[in-house]
Design an enzyme around this catalytic site. Structure first.
Site, short mmCIF file in Angstrom:
data_model
loop_
_atom_site.label_atom_id
_atom_site.label_comp_id
_atom_site.label_asym_id
_atom_site.label_seq_id
_atom_site.Cartn_x
_atom_site.Cartn_y
_atom_site.Cartn_z
N GLU A 283 1.11 11.47 6.82
CA GLU A 283 0.96 12.49 7.88
C GLU A 283 0.25 11.80 9.04
O GLU A 283 -0.94 11.49 8.93
CB GLU A 283 0.14 13.68 7.38
CG GLU A 283 0.73 14.39 6.17
CD GLU A 283 2.10 14.99 6.44
OE1 GLU A 283 2.40 15.31 7.62
OE2 GLU A 283 2.88 15.12 5.49
N THR B 297 -2.22 3.03 11.35
CA THR B 297 -2.71 2.84 9.97
C THR B 297 -1.60 3.17 8.98
O THR B 297 -1.45 2.48 7.97
CB THR B 297 -3.95 3.74 9.70
OG1 THR B 297 -4.82 3.66 10.82
CG2 THR B 297 -4.68 3.31 8.45
N GLY C 233 -3.66 10.25 8.88
CA GLY C 233 -4.42 9.46 9.85
C GLY C 233 -3.51 9.00 10.97
O GLY C 233 -2.46 9.60 11.22
N GLU D 110 3.82 17.93 3.28
CA GLU D 110 2.79 18.51 2.43
C GLU D 110 3.02 20.02 2.40
O GLU D 110 3.96 20.53 2.99
CB GLU D 110 1.41 18.19 3.02
CG GLU D 110 1.12 16.71 3.10
CD GLU D 110 -0.30 16.42 3.54
OE1 GLU D 110 -0.74 17.00 4.55
OE2 GLU D 110 -0.97 15.60 2.88
N CYS E 243 -4.45 17.22 15.04
CA CYS E 243 -3.16 16.52 15.18
C CYS E 243 -2.09 17.45 15.75
O CYS E 243 -1.08 17.00 16.27
CB CYS E 243 -2.72 15.98 13.83
SG CYS E 243 -2.70 17.24 12.55
N ASN F 155 -11.02 14.30 11.63
CA ASN F 155 -11.00 15.42 12.58
C ASN F 155 -11.22 16.78 11.92
O ASN F 155 -11.84 17.67 12.48
CB ASN F 155 -9.70 15.40 13.41
CG ASN F 155 -8.47 15.60 12.57
OD1 ASN F 155 -8.39 15.11 11.44
ND2 ASN F 155 -7.51 16.33 13.08
P1 NDP Z 1 -7.20 6.43 10.97
O1 NDP Z 1 -5.79 6.07 10.71
O2 NDP Z 1 -8.04 5.47 11.72
O3 NDP Z 1 -7.96 6.68 9.59
C1 NDP Z 1 -7.54 7.61 8.63
C2 NDP Z 1 -8.14 7.22 7.29
O4 NDP Z 1 -7.58 5.98 6.87
C3 NDP Z 1 -9.64 7.01 7.33
O5 NDP Z 1 -10.18 7.43 6.11
C4 NDP Z 1 -9.73 5.52 7.51
O6 NDP Z 1 -10.94 4.97 7.11
C5 NDP Z 1 -8.60 5.06 6.62
N1 NDP Z 1 -8.11 3.73 6.90
C6 NDP Z 1 -8.27 2.97 8.01
N2 NDP Z 1 -7.63 1.78 7.86
C7 NDP Z 1 -7.05 1.80 6.64
C8 NDP Z 1 -6.23 0.89 5.92
N3 NDP Z 1 -5.88 -0.28 6.43
N4 NDP Z 1 -5.78 1.23 4.71
C9 NDP Z 1 -6.10 2.43 4.18
N5 NDP Z 1 -6.89 3.34 4.80
C10 NDP Z 1 -7.34 3.03 6.02
O7 NDP Z 1 -7.17 7.86 11.64
P2 NDP Z 1 -8.41 8.66 12.19
O8 NDP Z 1 -9.41 8.86 11.11
O9 NDP Z 1 -8.83 8.04 13.48
O10 NDP Z 1 -7.76 10.11 12.46
C11 NDP Z 1 -7.11 10.43 13.63
C12 NDP Z 1 -5.61 10.32 13.46
O11 NDP Z 1 -5.18 11.13 12.39
C13 NDP Z 1 -4.86 10.81 14.67
O12 NDP Z 1 -3.82 9.91 14.95
C14 NDP Z 1 -4.30 12.14 14.23
O13 NDP Z 1 -3.14 12.55 14.89
C15 NDP Z 1 -4.04 11.87 12.79
N6 NDP Z 1 -3.95 13.13 12.05
C16 NDP Z 1 -2.73 13.52 11.57
C17 NDP Z 1 -2.59 14.73 10.91
C18 NDP Z 1 -1.28 15.17 10.36
O14 NDP Z 1 -1.27 16.09 9.54
N7 NDP Z 1 -0.16 14.58 10.73
C19 NDP Z 1 -3.75 15.63 10.74
C20 NDP Z 1 -4.97 15.10 11.27
C21 NDP Z 1 -5.06 13.89 11.90
P3 NDP Z 1 -12.21 4.84 8.09
O15 NDP Z 1 -12.03 5.75 9.23
O16 NDP Z 1 -13.29 5.24 7.21
O17 NDP Z 1 -12.24 3.41 8.51
#
Ligand code: NDP
Length: 481
Positions: A248, A230, A226, A461, A282, A150
């Site tokens: 996070e 996950t 993420g 963080e 987020c 994002n």
């Molecule tokens: P995901 O959890 O799908 O992915 C985050 C990252 O983790 C990506 O690089 C993804 O790879 C990777 N990933 C996926 N599966 C695994 C695994 N099993 N083991 C290790 N890494 C893995 O999140 P999104 O990318 O869809 O992001 C959106 C989410 O992030 C929302 O829920 C949002 O709220 C959260 N978020 C939280 C923030 C915070 O500060 N708390 C800030 C910004 C977002 P790939 O996508 O390449 O498959």
């Protein structure tokens, strides 16, 4: 078609297995680049490079590390237009937002932690006449950083900057959905003179490279941003491995609007909080609670403003609302709008996919959408939609507002809009969230702790919290005499 490469040991490399995946431009729906789908072989090579580089990097003085990182920040600034355009193409976000928020923050993150490490001090505990304790804070070694799509370069640098500043070597995985600026960044690292192997960037999917990165025995800490599912998966697969984890995760953030707020300022900011980056931050406030005496007036003014948001090609300077990041994500968001109506909600504005003319006719655009008439416990108000969808609901008392705000499994951020000082402090104290903004939203001081409670994450963080996370404390006790 641009072919993205991994960055390992200072070199831009193809993945061992030669596997690539398509990278789609969200505003056009067209494949425009190829991304390495890295695997364990690429990871092993990166771990060897990182281990080799880490000791030298840790033994480099804080001032020298800071100087290299500041040079990198300067190079980002010098390339801000190029990076902002790349981010807008890769993610679908408006180019103005990419430049003023994402790329601005990427260099600010690096500069901030470069400066912070030169000011980082550790504690000393005197035992009166008996002994003195002092704490050493050493880098952990090789650490992993995994970031989402994002705010691609913004969150990528938010993790790697403190890790690098404190003397670790890093293996980082950006989201496969938005890899471009991390790739361009790797070229800038070479230009800045970052020593080989200190930072390694591996592209690919969660299963192919994210999972192996989290479980590699030589990677001693994982900083992950993420989704909550996950994050849960990472805690499961690393259980018993004694890694440090910073997670996070997702949010379902409440916005509390009291009748005594500054009306116009609040409307402006609540719109911004709900729909910035197409609601894909987020921290976005997606549950908006309004005190009953101003509910109708606020609703009308809010909807009027939401209708004015300019949807368009992310590359046009006056676009305020771009494309959602992928077709799959757009379909998920549209399915939640349908669900909200099945749950008894009324769409007050928006609710539909948007088809633009010309270059963006196949893009993933969804109208900013406002829904009312739902209960707090329905799925629409409980599950993270992470798109341009918010709900509005009335409340009668401070206690009810707090109860509604706290009524989800999440606890990342919140905002409170009131001119009553006592109420502001009391509500801030009672809200279950890592971040409470009073009469503002997304006003960030990088020294403050950042993170969530409940299912929104573990750890913090930002500022010294991040430097503490990326170091190990060792207490030395010296007996007098
Ligand atoms: P995901 O959890 O799908 O992915 C985050 C990252 O983790 C990506 O690089 C993804 O790879 C990777 N990933 C996926 N599966 C695994 C695994 N099993 N083991 C290790 N890494 C893995 O999140 P999104 O990318 O869809 O992001 C959106 C989410 O992030 C929302 O829920 C949002 O709220 C959260 N978020 C939280 C923030 C915070 O500060 N708390 C800030 C910004 C977002 P790939 O996508 O390449 O498959």
């Amino acid at each position: 078609m641009q072919i993205i490469k991994n960055y390992v040991n200072g070199q831009l490399l193809d993945p061992f297995a030669g596997q690539y995946i398509d990278n789609v431009e969200p505003a056009t729906g067209q494949v425009y680049s190829k991304i390495p789908n890295s695997d364990e072989h690429d990871l092993e090579q990166a771990v060897v490079a990182a281990e080799h580089a880490q000791k030298g990097w840790a033994n480099t003085s804080n001032e020298k590390r800071a100087a290299i990182l500041c040079r990198l920040a300067d190079i980002i600034d010098a390339n801000a237009d190029m990076l902002a355009e790349a981010e807008a193409i890769d993610n679908g976000k408006p180019i103005t937002l990419a430049k003023n928020v994402d790329i601005y923050r990427a260099s600010a993150n690096i500069r901030f932690f470069a400066q912070a490490i030169t000011q980082f001090s550790s504690e000393s505990h005197a035992m009166e006449v008996v002994a003195i304790n002092y704490t050493l804070r050493d880098p952990i070694g090789v650490v992993g950083c995994i970031s989402p799509w994002n705010l691609p370069l913004y969150l990528f640098t938010w993790k790697i900057a403190p890790a690098l500043a404190s003397g670790n070597a890093v293996i980082a995985k950006p989201s496969e959905i938005t890899p471009m600026t991390a790739f361009l960044f790797s070229k800038l690292c070479v230009e800045a003179g970052l020593p080989d192997g200190v930072l390694n960037i591996l592209h690919g999917t969660g299963p192919s490279i994210g999972g192996p990165l989290t479980t590699h025995p030589k990677i001693k800490a994982i900083s992950f941003t993420g989704g909550t599912a996950t994050g849960a998966q990472i805690t499961k697969v690393t259980a018993g491995m004694f890694k440090k984890l910073s997670l996070e995760l997702g949010g379902k953030n409440p916005t509390l609007v009291f009748a005594d707020c500054d009306f116009e300022d609040t409307v402006n900011n609540v719109v911004r909080a709900a729909f910035s980056n197409q609601g894909q931050i987020c921290l976005c406030g997606s549950r908006i609670y309004i005190e009953r005496p101003i509910y109708d007036k606020f609703k009308q003014a809010f909807i009027e403003q939401v209708k004015q948001i300019k949807i368009g090609d992310p590359l046009e300077a006056d676009t305020q609302h771009g494309a959602l990041v992928s077709k799959a994500h757009m379909e998920k968001v549209l399915s939640y709008i349908e669900l909200a109506q099945e749950e008894g909600g009324t769409v007050l504005t928006g609710g539909n996919q948007v088809t633009l003319e010309g270059r963006c006719e196949n893009g993933f655009f969804v109208e900013p959408t406002v829904i009312e008439g739902l209960t707090n416990h329905c799925r629409t108000n409980q599950e993270e939609i992470f798109g341009p969808v918010c709900t509005i609901m009335p409340f009668d008392t401070d206690d009810e507002a707090i109860m509604l705000a706290n009524g989800t499994e999440y606890g990342l951020a919140s905002s409170v809009w009131t001119n009553d000082l006592k109420r502001a402090h009391r509500v801030a104290k009672e809200i279950e969230a890592g971040i409470v903004w009073i009469n503002c939203w997304l006003l960030r001081d990088l020294r403050t702790p950042f993170g969530g409670v409940k299912s929104s994450g573990v750890g913090r963080e930002g500022g010294l919290e991040a430097l503490r996370f990326f170091t190990e404390a060792k207490n030395v006790c010296v007996k007098y005499g």
